[in-house]
Design a protein around this motif. Structure first.
Motif, mmCIF file in Angstrom:
data_model
loop_
_atom_site.group_PDB
_atom_site.id
_atom_site.type_symbol
_atom_site.label_atom_id
_atom_site.label_comp_id
_atom_site.label_asym_id
_atom_site.label_seq_id
_atom_site.Cartn_x
_atom_site.Cartn_y
_atom_site.Cartn_z
ATOM 1 N N SER A 4 46.589 44.434 43.084
ATOM 2 C CA SER A 4 46.204 44.197 41.879
ATOM 3 C C SER A 4 46.418 45.343 40.750
ATOM 4 C CB SER A 4 44.760 43.922 41.824
ATOM 5 O OG SER A 4 44.512 42.810 42.912
ATOM 6 N N LEU A 21 45.583 39.539 39.312
ATOM 7 C CA LEU A 21 45.145 39.488 40.787
ATOM 8 C C LEU A 21 46.237 38.532 41.408
ATOM 9 C CD1 LEU A 21 41.365 38.738 39.938
ATOM 10 C CD2 LEU A 21 42.587 40.955 40.428
ATOM 11 N N GLU A 25 46.765 36.912 47.892
ATOM 12 C CA GLU A 25 45.581 38.107 48.252
ATOM 13 C C GLU A 25 44.192 37.654 47.749
ATOM 14 O OE1 GLU A 25 46.696 42.021 49.522
ATOM 15 O OE2 GLU A 25 47.511 40.222 50.334
ATOM 16 N N LEU A 26 44.150 37.094 46.476
ATOM 17 C CA LEU A 26 42.768 36.580 46.077
ATOM 18 C C LEU A 26 42.418 35.291 46.995
ATOM 19 C CD1 LEU A 26 40.678 36.333 43.712
ATOM 20 C CD2 LEU A 26 42.016 34.863 42.548
ATOM 21 N N GLU A 27 43.094 34.387 47.554
ATOM 22 C CA GLU A 27 42.530 33.370 48.278
ATOM 23 C C GLU A 27 41.968 33.890 49.544
ATOM 24 O OE1 GLU A 27 45.178 30.290 50.780
ATOM 25 O OE2 GLU A 27 45.418 29.814 48.576
ATOM 26 N N ALA A 29 40.029 36.399 49.841
ATOM 27 C CA ALA A 29 38.896 37.205 49.471
ATOM 28 C C ALA A 29 37.722 35.944 48.848
ATOM 29 C CB ALA A 29 39.094 38.294 48.572
ATOM 30 N N ILE A 114 38.835 41.523 45.647
ATOM 31 C CA ILE A 114 39.658 41.336 46.769
ATOM 32 C C ILE A 114 39.502 42.148 47.940
ATOM 33 C CG2 ILE A 114 42.216 41.120 47.393
ATOM 34 C CD1 ILE A 114 42.910 39.991 44.677
ATOM 35 N N GLN A 117 37.406 42.283 50.962
ATOM 36 C CA GLN A 117 37.811 41.283 52.022
ATOM 37 C C GLN A 117 38.953 41.673 52.567
ATOM 38 O OE1 GLN A 117 36.133 39.151 53.839
ATOM 39 N NE2 GLN A 117 34.117 39.078 52.640
ATOM 40 N N HIS A 121 44.074 45.919 50.492
ATOM 41 C CA HIS A 121 44.366 45.775 49.340
ATOM 42 C C HIS A 121 44.080 46.909 48.448
ATOM 43 C CE1 HIS A 121 45.576 42.888 45.994
ATOM 44 N NE2 HIS A 121 44.761 43.308 45.230
#
Length: 415
Positions: A4, A21, A25-27, A29, A114, A117, A121
């Motif tokens: 990020s 973001l 990766e966002l998915e 978290a 992010i 979780q 990251h």
């Protein structure tokens, strides 16, 4: 994996943060399938995304007071090139406001979007804009990285502690910004210089004639430059204050067209005696382009007012510097037969360059004319030096010629 990025735009009473973001990766978290049909993500999950982001950003002042956080805008962007191939990012514009009287130059940023979780990251934190230190987004300053501390299994608050800034420093940098803007704005300077090319000349039978005198030349210069300044200042102020919005592409096309008009006039008088009217008219258009730079700063009214003043002052200083470096030599040369070649050559070059810019701005693609023009402009100091040498040589020849004529006259009288 893509990380990020957080860009901070610092203002005295608030801080904007742009979060970039990566969706894959966002998915992991966020818990929703955000990476499927990303083009419809904002319309599908905007409230949930805003709530998630707000719950993971907690700025705190030095004395422990928490800030107000809100998400102003969400946008999905496709990133075409990366080491792992193309991917999508969610860009979130976050507004963070401290308590009344609290500084935005030193605070703790509790941030774990992010990262809470996805332990591998991390987020790169940079300052993109800071008016009080003269940072305007061209080259963001990296502050550091937010990531999970493996040994303590903790995400520590990120301490934002900016360099000393102030009103005077910020104002000085807006002056510098204005100077850089006009120095890099070849089209703005070219319009003015070509309009000034025939300024020292009289009109004779609808053609440019002989030198009109030093006073005549400087008065015309003053009228044209003042008119151009009035024109671009009016629309710069109006545009920066948000009183009008201007279609940028059309403005840039008209600016190129204004150069062609001034070049035609330099070749043969089209609006002799009305140069100031033309300068103020097209100055209004040029000011529209100047205003875009200040609008993008998104400042409060007080700092915007200072920025308008400083930016316009910088434009005028650089404009006067260029005129002072060129116009005296043009006046000297305008007494010689060589000047018609310089005037016509300048008009032809300006017409070709402006035509290339018009095509580029209509098609949104560069062409060989604009590329070649940029290379020639890169040698502008040498061109000015050539004009100066030619002017000095012309002046020397005139002095020697007058001296010889005087000697010949004296000998004739003695005889």
């Amino acid at each position: 994996m893509p990380n990020s990025v957080v860009f901070l735009d610092i203002q005295p009473g608030k801080v904007f943060a742009e979060l970039q973001l990566p969706l894959n990766e966002l998915e992991l978290a966020f818990g929703h399938q955000v990476n499927q049909h990303p083009e419809a993500l904002v319309s599908r999950l905007s409230p949930e995304l805003k709530s998630y982001i707000i719950s993971h950003i907690h700025p705190v002042s030095k004395d422990g007071k928490t800030w107000t956080v809100s998400v102003e805008d969400l946008l999905v962007q496709k990133i075409p090139a990366s080491a792992s191939g193309p991917y999508y990012e969610l860009h979130a514009k976050v507004l963070m406001i401290p308590s009344q009287g609290e500084s935005t130059r030193e605070f703790d940023l509790n941030y774990d979007v992010i990262i809470h979780q996805v332990v591998t990251h991390f987020a790169l934190i940079s300052v993109r804009q800071d008016w009080e230190t003269g940072l305007y987004g061209e080259k963001p300053v990296e502050l550091g990285v937010i990531s999970l501390d493996i040994r303590s299994n903790t995400i520590f608050p990120f301490k934002v502690n900016l360099a000393e800034g102030g009103i005077w420093k910020g104002f000085k940098q807006t002056v510098v910004l204005g100077m850089h803007h006009i120095a890099e704005g070849t089209d703005h300077l070219l319009f003015l210089l070509v309009l000034l090319l025939p300024a020292p000349l009289l009109v004779n039978r609808k053609r440019w004639g002989t030198f009109g005198g030093w006073r005549y030349s400087w008065v015309r210069l003053l009228k044209i430059v003042t008119a151009f300044t009035i024109g671009h200042s009016l629309t710069l102020i109006a545009g920066a204050l948000g009183l009008f919005t201007f279609p940028s592409q059309m403005v840039e096309i008209v600016i190129a067209f204004s150069i062609i008009i001034s070049a035609i006039h330099a070749f043969r008088p089209v609006f002799s005696g009305k140069e100031a009217v033309v300068a103020v008219g097209f100055g209004l258009i040029h000011g529209m382009a100047f205003a875009g730079t200040l609008v993008n700063l998104d400042l409060d009214i007080y700092h915007l007012g200072l920025s308008i003043l400083g930016f316009n002052l910088g434009i005028e200083l650089m404009q006067l510097f260029v005129i002072a470096a060129v116009f005296p030599w043009l006046i000297i040369l305008s007494k010689s037969k060589l000047y018609s070649i310089i005037r016509i050559s300048g008009a032809v070059f300006s017409t070709i360059a402006a035509s290339g810019w018009m095509v580029e701005r209509i098609t949104q693609n560069p062409n060989f004319i604009t590329v070649l023009t940029q290379r020639i402009v890169g040698h502008a100091p040498w061109l000015i030096l050539f004009v100066a040498v030619a002017a000095i040589a012309s002046l020397s020849i005139n002095i020697v010629s007058k001296f010889n004529r005087k000697n010949e006259f004296s000998k004739a009288v003695e005889t």
